[in-house]
Design an enzyme around this catalytic site. Structure first.
Site, short mmCIF file in Angstrom:
data_model
loop_
_atom_site.label_atom_id
_atom_site.label_comp_id
_atom_site.label_asym_id
_atom_site.label_seq_id
_atom_site.Cartn_x
_atom_site.Cartn_y
_atom_site.Cartn_z
N GLY A 117 11.87 15.83 8.03
CA GLY A 117 12.30 15.99 8.05
C GLY A 117 13.41 15.93 6.20
N GLY A 175 19.68 14.97 1.28
CA GLY A 175 19.77 14.59 0.06
C GLY A 175 18.25 15.14 -1.21
CG ASP A 229 26.62 7.08 5.11
OD1 ASP A 229 27.98 7.35 5.57
OD2 ASP A 229 25.58 7.85 4.08
#
Length: 576
Positions: free
Chosen positions: A32, A35, A148
């Site tokens: 995967g 960012g 986050d």
């Protein structure tokens, strides 16, 4: 002229060498990206230990002023050691990249769980939230705010243990009463005090846990809107609705965490004292089938409850109601089968909505006119997180006499008989589910079942023996074996043959086409993805949007068009 597929992984070596630790890792399958980082499965060539390799491009990092942030992420994460936090093993660098060696979480993140299931049961939510609290409590005890916390940063290992990851926005409180001022977080989970820039501390993580819990139980985030502006407006006003079907203990806990005034929110340790967690036993485990199907019964439910629960709209399965079960139930020897109401099965309208959604998504893909490529898209265009959890690895058609038999990738066996009844043998080779013509489920074992099913049980054994002895298994082998009594496995809802394919629709919403050229497609409406399995049993999973944007091979495109046509015929049949 057909375009060539791109491969952007050329700047990452096949072997990653840590000179200081004298370790070499072999780069394996793409896992995967996000960012400035790409993630691969990597293997220590000396020990064969498998890890996740997070690879950060120095070029991109410097370009976007991320050097300090990456350094802080490494400093914080490497100092942590807790069962509910992704383990940090090592980091090193070369002239091109920074390599971070992390614990591999093969079951991906809770975002994929949410997409496949929408809402989950309170029984399951209790299991996940308890572990999230344990991990965050460890962080707060060490003066760290994650900042986050969201479904995409809550990872799951093979045992479905929660692992908190991605410390890119994490910060350490240096002194008592310090308030941070940085605007950071993810829109649907961000606390109001971050938006108003009044200064924030540990309480922002409590708010995020509240958003996570709400999302798991309701099926969507509490403040989600179509625009960022409206979402932020709702967050600042703390404007959200608690659905009436949420039981009081769950609702009370969510409301306590989603207080606009951070000082009114409970501290992380206080969350463990809420009735939602304290009033019921927290499950010690969940079967991996819960990633796609609701569990058959929770160990805090009563037998009567399991027979009369009402479905929640958009929920794939069930929600526990107020009553409780004696803890001895699951251990008991079931002399009489427990028959569950047809309400625990997904209604035919739900199956139809999956097909409608899939048909529309394929239609949009085709209308997007993707460019035709000479070969498959490169690995970095795949989305392994969207790979199906269950697919049919073997099948045999005896519908001229008895029915259609199949084996799932996890070794579970199913038969759809000509009278539309179904038998499913779980991978543990003990538990059996019988589903009658009306969709009622009966739970039995291979030694303790209704005598009226004697002939069908013998046929199930016959189908099983034939497939084991005569058929080759299709697809990956790294699938967990279910061995508990609360699994509800996806099963075959419908099937038909065409001149060049067998089309199979599973109750988890996916549609599988096995073509006569030995190519296989698995289409998932909930992940908006297609998995393409070639003759060598290689898996490639693409999001539909990726195909529209980057193109598709000629063979796969033709098969997508064929699948769309068959879905149209399925819909026509459903409406007649």
């Amino acid at each position: 002229m057909a375009a060539k597929p791109e491969d952007k992984s050329t700047d990452i070596p096949d072997r990653l060498v840590d000179i200081n630790q004298r370790k070499t890792y072999k780069r394996m399958r793409f896992f995967g990206k996000g960012g400035f980082a790409k993630c691969y499965e990597i293997i220590d060539v000396e020990t064969d230990d498998v890890f996740a390799g997070k690879i950060v491009s120095k070029k991109l990092m410097i370009k976007h002023n991320q050097k300090e942030k990456t350094a802080q992420e490494i400093t914080i994460h490497r100092s942590l050691n807790h069962p509910n936090i992704v383990k940090f093993h090592n980091y090193f660098e070369d002239s091109q990249n920074i390599y971070i060696v992390l614990e591999l979480c093969k079951k991906r993140s809770m975002m994929e769980l949410h997409k496949r299931r929408k809402s989950i049961t309170e029984f399951e939510c209790r299991y996940y939230i308890y572990q999230i609290i344990q991990g965050v409590k460890y962080l707060h005890d060490n003066r760290i705010i994650h900042r986050d916390l969201k479904l995409g940063n809550l990872f799951l290992n093979d045992l479905l243990h929660v692992k908190i990851g991605d410390f890119g926005l994490a910060t350490r409180i240096e002194y008592e009463g310090e308030r941070k001022k940085t605007l950071c977080g993810t829109p649907n989970y961000i606390a109001p005090e971050i938006l108003t820039k009044k200064g924030h501390s540990f309480e922002v993580d409590i708010w995020s846990i509240g958003c996570v819990m709400y999302t798991l139980l309701v099926g969507q985030p509490p403040f989600e809107t179509k625009t960022l502006k409206d979402t932020y407006s709702k967050i600042k006003k703390c404007e959200y609705r608690v659905p009436s079907y949420l039981r009081k203990p769950a609702a009370d806990m969510v409301i306590a965490m989603l207080q606009p005034n951070p000082e009114s929110r409970p501290a992380i340790g206080q969350l463990l004292n809420f009735e939602f967690l304290k009033g019921s036993k927290v499950p010690m485990f969940l079967p991996s089938s819960c990633l796609t199907m609701a569990p058959r019964i929770g160990s805090n439910d009563t037998i009567e409850d399991s027979m009369h629960r009402k479905p929640l709209m958009e929920m794939n399965g069930i929600r526990p109601d107020d009553t409780r079960l004696e803890s001895t139930f699951l251990k008991a020897n079931l002399h009489d089968a427990i028959t569950a109401s047809a309400q625990v099965c997904r209604h035919s309208e739900d199956y139809r909505s999956d097909i409608e959604s899939l048909y529309q998504q394929l239609t949009n893909l085709i209308n997007g006119k993707p460019r035709i490529l000479q070969g498959n898209l490169g690995d970095e265009n795949t989305d392994p997180a969207a790979q199906p959890l269950f697919w049919i690895s073997k099948w045999v058609d005896y519908s001229d006499k008895y029915g259609f038999g199949y084996q799932l990738c996890d070794e579970g066996i199913g038969v759809m008989f000509n009278d539309t009844t179904k038998l499913i043998l779980l991978p543990n080779q003990i538990n059996v589910h019988f589903i009658d013509k009306d969709g009622k489920e009966t739970y039995m074992t291979t030694t303790d079942y209704c005598k009226s099913l004697d002939k069908k049980m013998k046929l199930l054994s016959y189908f099983k023996r034939y497939m084991i002895e005569h058929l080759v298994k299709a697809g990956a082998n790294n699938v967990n074996i279910e061995s508990d009594q609360i699994s509800r496995m996806p099963h075959l809802h419908s099937w038909f043959r065409t001149t060049c394919a067998v089309v199979m629709h599973l109750t988890n919403g996916s549609v599988q086409l096995n073509f006569s050229d030995h190519m296989k497609l698995i289409l998932c409406p909930r992940m908006s993805a297609i998995t393409y399995m070639d003759q060598e049993k290689n898996f490639r999973t693409y999001r539909f949007s990726t195909i529209v944007e980057n193109g598709v091979s000629k063979d796969l495109y033709q098969k997508i068009r064929y699948a769309q046509e068959k879905l149209r015929k399925m819909l026509e049949k459903m409406f007649t």
